[in-house]
Write a protein that holds these residues in place. Structure first.
Motif, PDB file in Angstrom:
ATOM      1  N   SER A 116       0.928  -1.230  -0.135  1.00  0.00           N
ATOM      2  CA  SER A 116      -0.188  -0.075   0.208  1.00  0.00           C
ATOM      3  C   SER A 116       0.908   1.217  -0.115  1.00  0.00           C
ATOM      4  O   SER A 116       0.464   2.280  -0.765  1.00  0.00           O
ATOM      5  N   LEU A 117       1.940   1.406   0.758  1.00  0.00           N
ATOM      6  CA  LEU A 117       2.778   2.469   0.811  1.00  0.00           C
ATOM      7  C   LEU A 117       3.504   2.686  -0.553  1.00  0.00           C
ATOM      8  O   LEU A 117       3.638   3.853  -1.191  1.00  0.00           O
ATOM      9  N   THR A 118       3.820   1.493  -1.324  1.00  0.00           N
ATOM     10  CA  THR A 118       4.569   1.802  -2.533  1.00  0.00           C
ATOM     11  C   THR A 118       3.585   2.170  -3.252  1.00  0.00           C
ATOM     12  O   THR A 118       3.818   3.138  -4.448  1.00  0.00           O
ATOM     13  N   LEU A 119       2.152   1.753  -3.385  1.00  0.00           N
ATOM     14  CA  LEU A 119       1.294   2.264  -4.342  1.00  0.00           C
ATOM     15  C   LEU A 119       0.935   3.559  -4.234  1.00  0.00           C
ATOM     16  O   LEU A 119       0.870   4.536  -5.116  1.00  0.00           O
ATOM     17  N   TYR A 120       1.028   4.091  -2.793  1.00  0.00           N
ATOM     18  CA  TYR A 120       0.781   5.444  -2.514  1.00  0.00           C
ATOM     19  C   TYR A 120       1.785   6.374  -3.224  1.00  0.00           C
ATOM     20  O   TYR A 120       1.423   7.440  -3.965  1.00  0.00           O
ATOM     21  N   ALA A 145      -5.674   1.701  -1.105  1.00  0.00           N
ATOM     22  CA  ALA A 145      -6.452   1.788  -0.080  1.00  0.00           C
ATOM     23  C   ALA A 145      -7.007   0.499   0.443  1.00  0.00           C
ATOM     24  O   ALA A 145      -7.431   0.267   1.914  1.00  0.00           O
ATOM     25  N   ILE A 146      -7.410  -0.485  -0.557  1.00  0.00           N
ATOM     26  CA  ILE A 146      -7.780  -1.769  -0.200  1.00  0.00           C
ATOM     27  C   ILE A 146      -6.770  -2.514   0.585  1.00  0.00           C
ATOM     28  O   ILE A 146      -7.085  -3.196   1.707  1.00  0.00           O
ATOM     29  N   MET A 147      -5.407  -2.289   0.124  1.00  0.00           N
ATOM     30  CA  MET A 147      -4.330  -3.135   0.872  1.00  0.00           C
ATOM     31  C   MET A 147      -4.014  -2.409   2.294  1.00  0.00           C
ATOM     32  O   MET A 147      -3.845  -3.204   3.357  1.00  0.00           O
ATOM     33  N   THR A 148      -4.380  -1.140   2.564  1.00  0.00           N
ATOM     34  CA  THR A 148      -4.256  -0.740   3.910  1.00  0.00           C
ATOM     35  C   THR A 148      -5.302  -1.289   4.848  1.00  0.00           C
ATOM     36  O   THR A 148      -5.121  -1.322   6.063  1.00  0.00           O
TER      37      THR A 148
END
Length: 214
Positions: A116-120, A145-148
């Motif tokens: 999630s951090l990488t995608l953000y 957001a889903i991974m978070t």
């Protein structure tokens, strides 16, 4: 006769030049530009000849690919959300995930958090670099957001916080979505932030009142 031919040749060259230097715009942007040209003409900032010259350079797209890309990314995000919801609602599939995939804290919490951090960061980088990637970055932010949510859900499960910590998890997810939405300028994450606040308020009130008011 030669004068007429010379005049027609000049007009043909002018039209060819305008077509080669046409400005491709969407229908929405064309309306904005035409309104601006009308106001400039009314205020005397440009002449009628300049108005017609600018107007002929506008070349609206026959089809807005940007809108189509937004629809495709939204549909893909909804399909991803639906697939995760199906897995979470099916006891056998959920048992398979817990048995073969989410077997450790690393695979259950840390990997979704890192993803999630990488995608953000990737989505923020795309939006600051190229505004044309808004549909792709929106899909990336939605997946992040889903991974978070998965990471926080598994955190409560592994720490055995119980149902009483659900409100805290929802609020934490909302804070994360709000911060990322602020830096990424994402309406989707801002919507999730506001929705999580509403859900948190309802859940926390339910816990405080012993669910007697529900």
């Amino acid at each position: 006769m030669s004068t007429v031919r010379f005049s027609l040749g000049i007009q043909a060259q002018s039209l060819t030049f305008e077509r080669q230097n046409a400005m491709n715009v969407t229908n929405e942007k064309e309306k904005i530009i035409i309104n601006a040209l009308d106001s400039w003409l009314a205020e005397g900032l440009i002449t009628e000849r300049e108005y017609q010259k600018f107007f002929r350079t506008l070349a609206p797209y026959p089809f807005n690919l940007s809108t189509l890309s937004h629809y495709i990314s939204t549909g893909a995000l909804l399909c991803l959300t639906a697939s995760i919801g199906i897995v979470a609602s099916d006891a056998e599939l959920l048992s398979f995930v817990y048995t073969h995939i989410m077997t450790t804290i690393t695979t259950s919490i840390f990997i979704p958090a890192v993803v999630s951090l990488t995608l953000y960061l990737l989505a923020i980088w795309l939006r600051t670099r190229d505004h044309g990637c808004s549909a792709l970055s929106g899909f990336i932010l939605g997946t992040g957001a889903i991974m978070t949510g998965i990471s926080l859900w598994q955190t409560g499960k592994w720490l055995e916080l119980g149902k009483g910590a659900m409100a805290t998890q929802i609020l934490t997810a909302g804070v994360v979505w709000g911060l990322v939405g602020f830096f990424a300028r994402s309406c989707l994450l801002w919507f999730l932030f506001l929705l999580s606040l509403c859900v948190w308020f309802g859940v926390q009130t339910g816990y405080d009142e012993g669910w007697s008011a529900y």
